[in-house]
Design an enzyme around this catalytic site. Sequence first.
Site: not given
Length: 193
Positions: A13, A88, A127, A139, A150
């Site tokens: 996204k 969300r 990532r 992160r 998640r």
Amino acid sequence: MRIVLLGPPGAGKGTQAQRIVEKFGILHLSTGEMLRAAVQKESGIGRKVKQFMAEGRLVPDDLVIAAVNERISQPDAEPGFVLDGFPRTISQAVTLDDLLNKEAVELDHVVELQADEEILLDRILTRAQEAKDRGHGVRADDNRETMKVRLEAYKEQTAPLIEYYRSKGVLRSVDGLQTIDAVTHDVFQAIDK
Ligand code: ADP
């Protein structure tokens, strides 16, 4: 142009939002980034959301809604925006509809980036590794364990938005498993209609 990007964590996204912004000159609004900035600053909101985010759970609706509302009512949001990571939950989507109604504007497109779970986990772990290799911070939620939470939150709380927007006739679905450029091509095609 007002666009929502929908899709599970790791679907791309943020990357696609960036490309939409470059082409259409609209604002990029990532609630994840806004919340991470608040955590970094240790602001009042930051302190409230830190734990939720670290665990991979959604933060309470009222906190996110207040932040988004504040941002999209600024003058620079008038030409449009691409929302990444918001709404969300159904409740956030209903609130967004109300906010837009008040300004007499509408969402033009909701673009769903489709991707399967195995690939998503790989992408997130890659990532994290790449950030580490570059000497950047990783992160707090980019790890195998938190990713499970998640993905679960996405399935339970966010995926119902696909039907919500389909029934409103604004949903466009794109295969997020293609190369980044191919996804961008399909996204542009979906929103140019
Ligand atoms: P991703 O889509 O890769 O999971 P984001 O940066 O969009 O990453 O979001 C990171 C975290 O920020 C989420 O797991 C959640 O805790 C919080 N968050 C972001 N946007 C919202 C939202 N609209 N509602 C609730 N929590 C949110």
